[in-house]
Design a protein around this motif. Structure first.
Motif, PDB file in Angstrom:
ATOM      1  N   HIS A 273     -13.974 -21.439  18.678  1.00  0.00           N
ATOM      2  CA  HIS A 273     -14.080 -21.400  17.218  1.00  0.00           C
ATOM      3  C   HIS A 273     -14.658 -20.083  16.737  1.00  0.00           C
ATOM      4  O   HIS A 273     -14.191 -19.505  15.767  1.00  0.00           O
ATOM      5  N   GLY A 274     -15.713 -19.622  17.422  1.00  0.00           N
ATOM      6  CA  GLY A 274     -16.356 -18.381  17.004  1.00  0.00           C
ATOM      7  C   GLY A 274     -15.414 -17.212  17.132  1.00  0.00           C
ATOM      8  O   GLY A 274     -15.316 -16.368  16.242  1.00  0.00           O
ATOM      9  N   LEU A 275     -14.701 -17.185  18.251  1.00  0.00           N
ATOM     10  CA  LEU A 275     -13.742 -16.113  18.494  1.00  0.00           C
ATOM     11  C   LEU A 275     -12.661 -16.099  17.427  1.00  0.00           C
ATOM     12  O   LEU A 275     -12.296 -15.053  16.886  1.00  0.00           O
ATOM     13  N   ALA A 276     -12.152 -17.279  17.103  1.00  0.00           N
ATOM     14  CA  ALA A 276     -11.103 -17.400  16.088  1.00  0.00           C
ATOM     15  C   ALA A 276     -11.621 -16.908  14.746  1.00  0.00           C
ATOM     16  O   ALA A 276     -10.930 -16.194  14.009  1.00  0.00           O
ATOM     17  N   MET A 277     -12.849 -17.272  14.450  1.00  0.00           N
ATOM     18  CA  MET A 277     -13.416 -16.860  13.165  1.00  0.00           C
ATOM     19  C   MET A 277     -13.570 -15.348  13.102  1.00  0.00           C
ATOM     20  O   MET A 277     -13.261 -14.722  12.099  1.00  0.00           O
ATOM     21  N   LEU A 278     -14.033 -14.746  14.196  1.00  0.00           N
ATOM     22  CA  LEU A 278     -14.203 -13.293  14.214  1.00  0.00           C
ATOM     23  C   LEU A 278     -12.859 -12.600  14.077  1.00  0.00           C
ATOM     24  O   LEU A 278     -12.738 -11.573  13.395  1.00  0.00           O
ATOM     25  N   GLY A 279     -11.851 -13.132  14.714  1.00  0.00           N
ATOM     26  CA  GLY A 279     -10.516 -12.563  14.591  1.00  0.00           C
ATOM     27  C   GLY A 279     -10.023 -12.622  13.163  1.00  0.00           C
ATOM     28  O   GLY A 279      -9.360 -11.717  12.675  1.00  0.00           O
ATOM     29  N   LYS A 280     -10.362 -13.704  12.490  1.00  0.00           N
ATOM     30  CA  LYS A 280      -9.927 -13.894  11.104  1.00  0.00           C
ATOM     31  C   LYS A 280     -10.647 -12.943  10.155  1.00  0.00           C
ATOM     32  O   LYS A 280     -10.070 -12.415   9.222  1.00  0.00           O
ATOM     33  N   LEU A 281     -11.930 -12.729  10.418  1.00  0.00           N
ATOM     34  CA  LEU A 281     -12.740 -11.950   9.469  1.00  0.00           C
ATOM     35  C   LEU A 281     -12.660 -10.444   9.692  1.00  0.00           C
ATOM     36  O   LEU A 281     -13.083  -9.671   8.841  1.00  0.00           O
ATOM     37  N   SER A 282     -12.148 -10.027  10.848  1.00  0.00           N
ATOM     38  CA  SER A 282     -12.152  -8.589  11.132  1.00  0.00           C
ATOM     39  C   SER A 282     -10.732  -8.042  11.165  1.00  0.00           C
ATOM     40  O   SER A 282      -9.765  -8.799  11.272  1.00  0.00           O
ATOM     41  N   ASP A 283     -10.634  -6.714  11.105  1.00  0.00           N
ATOM     42  CA  ASP A 283      -9.328  -6.076  11.244  1.00  0.00           C
ATOM     43  C   ASP A 283      -8.959  -5.882  12.712  1.00  0.00           C
ATOM     44  O   ASP A 283      -7.790  -5.753  13.052  1.00  0.00           O
ATOM     45  N   GLU A 284      -9.982  -5.851  13.568  1.00  0.00           N
ATOM     46  CA  GLU A 284      -9.727  -5.705  14.996  1.00  0.00           C
ATOM     47  C   GLU A 284     -10.876  -6.370  15.752  1.00  0.00           C
ATOM     48  O   GLU A 284     -12.029  -6.257  15.348  1.00  0.00           O
ATOM     49  N   LEU A 285     -10.535  -7.066  16.829  1.00  0.00           N
ATOM     50  CA  LEU A 285     -11.550  -7.727  17.649  1.00  0.00           C
ATOM     51  C   LEU A 285     -11.383  -7.242  19.078  1.00  0.00           C
ATOM     52  O   LEU A 285     -10.300  -7.339  19.642  1.00  0.00           O
ATOM     53  N   LEU A 286     -12.444  -6.680  19.655  1.00  0.00           N
ATOM     54  CA  LEU A 286     -12.354  -6.114  20.999  1.00  0.00           C
ATOM     55  C   LEU A 286     -13.349  -6.835  21.901  1.00  0.00           C
ATOM     56  O   LEU A 286     -14.519  -6.989  21.545  1.00  0.00           O
ATOM     57  N   ILE A 287     -12.872  -7.244  23.056  1.00  0.00           N
ATOM     58  CA  ILE A 287     -13.727  -7.955  24.012  1.00  0.00           C
ATOM     59  C   ILE A 287     -13.680  -7.204  25.324  1.00  0.00           C
ATOM     60  O   ILE A 287     -12.594  -6.880  25.828  1.00  0.00           O
ATOM     61  N   SER A 288     -14.837  -6.915  25.882  1.00  0.00           N
ATOM     62  CA  SER A 288     -14.852  -6.165  27.146  1.00  0.00           C
ATOM     63  C   SER A 288     -16.053  -6.596  27.986  1.00  0.00           C
ATOM     64  O   SER A 288     -16.839  -7.459  27.577  1.00  0.00           O
TER      65      SER A 288
END
Lengths: 308, 102
Positions: A273-288
């Motif tokens: 859920h958190g990941l989905a929300m961050l993807g929705k609220l941002s223009d780019e989501l980077l995970i490393s």
């Protein structure tokens, strides 16, 4: 009063006091609008930008503190002075959390009022100076390292929110997004990354959850983990970047892997859920870094300082 | 954030304004627990003025949902802000209960 001319909104349900405060402040060179209640104050605040709100705490229908809380959501005004006949400790604490600059006890003395207004204007001016500095540099960043033992005691959101609000000239919508993403990323870094709590444990009632967290933090290896937070405003390139990294297990790996494989968890499972929300609220989501480092990027108009 | 909770017959109506985040999700949980303890069989959620719900808030809502339907209850989001509507749709919560935009 020293320049610039303060624009003040005075709010009090006592018409005689409202009138006399307005007249007094105008005599001393202020531009003043009057509101007999919170509703009218909100209406006026939507139409004008005020430097200072001078407001009674105890008013019917909408108290002064409720008014300040609602006005703060709109990002205005910067200086708040509260008036009260008697200051209850709970009012005081709530007012401080809302960033109230000063308190005046009724009956209001002229000298104290003018000093409070001047102090509020001076504070606004120093905030403006920092905002101008940050807005006119090519790149500005805020970073901190967070000790998990202190994470629960001090709400990072409550510290970060007013700081960002005062020092970055951001449109309110963008500021709200930045705070929502920061909250999400920091909470996940703490709950999942540092503490390693399962979905079931995260769903526990607050009392049980707090006990779980206390037990976990007694483990020296867990207590030694740190969360790193950084906010970078790159005005030249036109973006804001939030980065959160933890020393522990990182973001919810299962959700990351499922998301990358195009498989979404069933909604009741609680993953992602958190990941989905961050993807929705941002223009780019980077995970490393195996999920331990999460970055969100938010575009702002390039080449200009962010803000209205 | 403000939460207003009221009851009429077997319906509970909860209106949430502002942001649900890590600071105030516990307050939302308190209100949901109150509904769970009540005789209400239906929870109508008004999220029109709710600007965002963090994953902690979503988690608490889902825990409530599981327990509420377990005792024969049901939830409906009567109206929501665009952000919350899209978030619920993306998280497929609209597969669990009805989510209206307005």
């Amino acid at each position: 009063m020293t320049a610039p001319v303060p624009r003040i909104l005075v709010v009090d349900d006592d018409p005689a006091l409202l009138g006399s405060l307005g007249a007094l402040l105008r005599e001393h060179g202020c531009r003043v609008d009057l509101a007999p209640n919170g509703i009218e104050a909100l209406r006026r605040n939507r139409r004008h930008a005020y430097d200072i709100l001078l407001c009674d705490i105890e008013m019917p229908e909408m108290s002064g503190l409720e008014l300040v809380e609602r006005i703060r959501r709109d990002g205005q005004p910067r200086g708040v002075i509260m008036m009260t006949g008697h200051l209850e400790p709970e009012y005081y604490i709530q007012a401080i959390r809302l960033g109230v600059a000063d308190f005046l006890c009724k009956p209001i003395e002229t000298g104290q009022l003018l000093e409070a207004v001047q102090n509020a204007m001076d504070k606004n001016h120093s905030v403006d100076s920092l905002r101008d500095f940050l807005a006119n540099t090519e790149q500005a960043s805020i970073s901190c390292v967070i000790d998990p033992l202190r994470f629960m005691q001090h709400s990072v959101l409550r510290i970060l929110g007013p700081f960002l609000y005062r020092n970055l000239d951001l449109p309110q919508d963008l500021l709200n997004v930045i705070l929502a993403c920061s909250d999400e990323m920091l909470q996940n870094a703490f709950i999942h990354g540092v503490l390693g709590l399962t979905v079931e444990q995260r769903g526990e009632v607050p009392e049980k959850l707090n006990k779980l967290i206390s037990v976990k933090l007694q483990n020296p290896a867990i207590a030694a983990r740190r969360i790193r937070y950084e906010l970078v405003a790159d005005h030249a390139a036109g973006f804001l970047r939030i980065c959160v990294e933890d020393d522990g297990e990182g973001f919810d790996h299962e959700a990351v892997l499922n998301s990358q494989a195009g498989q979404d968890s069933p909604p009741l499972e609680g993953h992602g859920h958190g990941l989905a929300m961050l993807g929705k609220l941002s223009d780019e989501l980077l995970i490393s870094h195996g999920g331990r480092k999460i970055q969100t990027v938010h575009r702002i108009q390039p080449g200009t300082a962010p803000g209205p | 954030m403000q939460i207003k909770l009221s009851y009429k017959n077997d319906r509970a109506m909860m209106r949430i304004e502002g942001f649900v985040n890590s600071d105030n999700a516990a307050l939302m949980q308190e209100k949901l627990d109150e509904v769970l303890r009540s005789d209400a069989r239906y929870l109508d959620l008004d999220l029109y003025d709710c600007k965002n719900i963090s994953s902690i808030g979503i988690g608490k809502l889902l825990v409530f949902y599981k327990n509420f339907i377990g005792k024969g209850g049901d939830i409906e989001v009567l109206r929501s802000s665009t952000t919350v509507y899209e978030l619920f749709k993306m998280l497929k919560l609209n597969q669990l209960f009805t989510v209206n935009l307005e």
